[in-house]
Scaffold this motif. Structure first.
Motif, PDB file in Angstrom:
ATOM      1  N   TYR A  25      -5.476   0.696   2.954  1.00 53.01           N
ATOM      2  CA  TYR A  25      -4.509   0.222   4.071  1.00 53.01           C
ATOM      3  C   TYR A  25      -4.326  -1.194   4.018  1.00 53.01           C
ATOM      4  O   TYR A  25      -3.203  -1.629   3.954  1.00 53.01           O
ATOM      5  N   SER A  26      -5.328  -1.809   3.665  1.00 54.82           N
ATOM      6  CA  SER A  26      -5.067  -3.456   3.581  1.00 54.82           C
ATOM      7  C   SER A  26      -4.269  -3.815   2.268  1.00 54.82           C
ATOM      8  O   SER A  26      -3.432  -4.536   2.421  1.00 54.82           O
ATOM      9  N   LYS A  27      -4.704  -3.103   1.163  1.00 58.68           N
ATOM     10  CA  LYS A  27      -3.792  -3.081   0.045  1.00 58.68           C
ATOM     11  C   LYS A  27      -2.403  -2.867   0.126  1.00 58.68           C
ATOM     12  O   LYS A  27      -1.446  -3.491  -0.436  1.00 58.68           O
ATOM     13  N   LYS A  28      -2.051  -1.810   0.704  1.00 58.44           N
ATOM     14  CA  LYS A  28      -0.707  -1.269   0.902  1.00 58.44           C
ATOM     15  C   LYS A  28      -0.017  -2.357   1.761  1.00 58.44           C
ATOM     16  O   LYS A  28       1.075  -2.493   1.659  1.00 58.44           O
ATOM     17  N   GLU A  29      -0.617  -3.012   2.997  1.00 57.94           N
ATOM     18  CA  GLU A  29       0.038  -3.761   3.876  1.00 57.94           C
ATOM     19  C   GLU A  29       0.310  -4.882   3.034  1.00 57.94           C
ATOM     20  O   GLU A  29       1.560  -5.486   3.124  1.00 57.94           O
ATOM     21  N   ILE A  30      -0.486  -5.398   2.110  1.00 55.85           N
ATOM     22  CA  ILE A  30      -0.363  -6.624   1.178  1.00 55.85           C
ATOM     23  C   ILE A  30       0.877  -6.195   0.325  1.00 55.85           C
ATOM     24  O   ILE A  30       1.974  -7.162   0.080  1.00 55.85           O
ATOM     25  N   MET A  31       0.927  -5.071  -0.371  1.00 52.05           N
ATOM     26  CA  MET A  31       1.996  -4.791  -1.271  1.00 52.05           C
ATOM     27  C   MET A  31       3.303  -4.721  -0.666  1.00 52.05           C
ATOM     28  O   MET A  31       4.335  -5.120  -1.221  1.00 52.05           O
ATOM     29  N   TYR A 116      -4.154   5.051  -9.275  1.00 53.22           N
ATOM     30  CA  TYR A 116      -2.662   5.297  -8.715  1.00 53.22           C
ATOM     31  C   TYR A 116      -1.903   4.153  -9.164  1.00 53.22           C
ATOM     32  O   TYR A 116      -0.645   4.279  -9.588  1.00 53.22           O
ATOM     33  N   ASN A 117      -2.079   2.976  -9.290  1.00 50.86           N
ATOM     34  CA  ASN A 117      -1.413   1.758  -9.849  1.00 50.86           C
ATOM     35  C   ASN A 117      -1.457   1.223 -11.153  1.00 50.86           C
ATOM     36  O   ASN A 117      -0.851   0.543 -11.624  1.00 50.86           O
ATOM     37  N   GLY A 118      -2.762   1.573 -11.522  1.00 51.44           N
ATOM     38  CA  GLY A 118      -2.951   0.899 -13.009  1.00 51.44           C
ATOM     39  C   GLY A 118      -3.769  -0.567 -12.906  1.00 51.44           C
ATOM     40  O   GLY A 118      -4.015  -0.925 -13.848  1.00 51.44           O
TER      41      GLY A 118
END
Length: 158
Positions: A25-31, A116-118
């Motif tokens: 969740y935190s990574k998705k928010e940052i992205m 998923y992102n590489g």
């Protein structure tokens, strides 16, 4: 004589799931809310700095032409299986199970990100004036705390 598997020990797996959910969740928010390489100052010693890490700690092996992606995911899965088995046989201490669950959650979450992102999304930047520590994420914090708990437990036995 083998120790029996305690299914109640597997209840610590909820912690693995919580680490994965919070980290992803935190990574998705940052992205979604920051541009790559953008910095936002939070305090005098803490920034959010959005970057991609194609390697492991301190971007080690980041320029490995993508062969390292499969290697890091494989290592993470093998370590997680070992930790799962260790948790299931741990009859003595919940601190060890918590440490293993934190390490497993962090390792699996970073592997999901890498799959998923590489790459792994990093965004926590601790610094003292212009001296910056490596940028990291929630999964890395989870692994670090798990290792610290294991060290504390190990020192208490001696």
């Amino acid at each position: 004589m083998n120790k029996p598997i305690k299914l109640t020990n597997l209840l610590w797996l909820w912690l693995v799931l919580i680490v994965i959910i919070i980290d992803i969740y935190s990574k998705k928010e940052i992205m979604h809310n920051m541009c790559l390489y953008e910095t936002r100052q939070l305090t005098s010693f803490l920034n959010m700095f959005y970057c991609h890490n194609y390697g492991i700690a301190f971007s080690f092996l980041a320029d490995g032409k993508n062969w390292q992606r499969l290697l890091f995911i494989s290592i993470s899965i093998i370590v997680s299986i070992f930790l799962l088995i260790s948790i299931s046989y741990n009859n003595s201490n919940s601190m060890i199970s918590v440490a293993y669950a934190l390490i497993m959650g962090g390792a699996l979450s970073n592997s999901i990100d890498r799959f998923y992102n590489g790459f792994i999304v990093d965004f926590i930047d601790l610094h003292v004036k212009n001296l910056h520590f490596a940028t990291f994420n929630i999964a890395d914090c989870s692994i670090f705390i798990g290792v610290i708990l294991l060290m504390i437990k190990n020192f208490n036995y001696q």
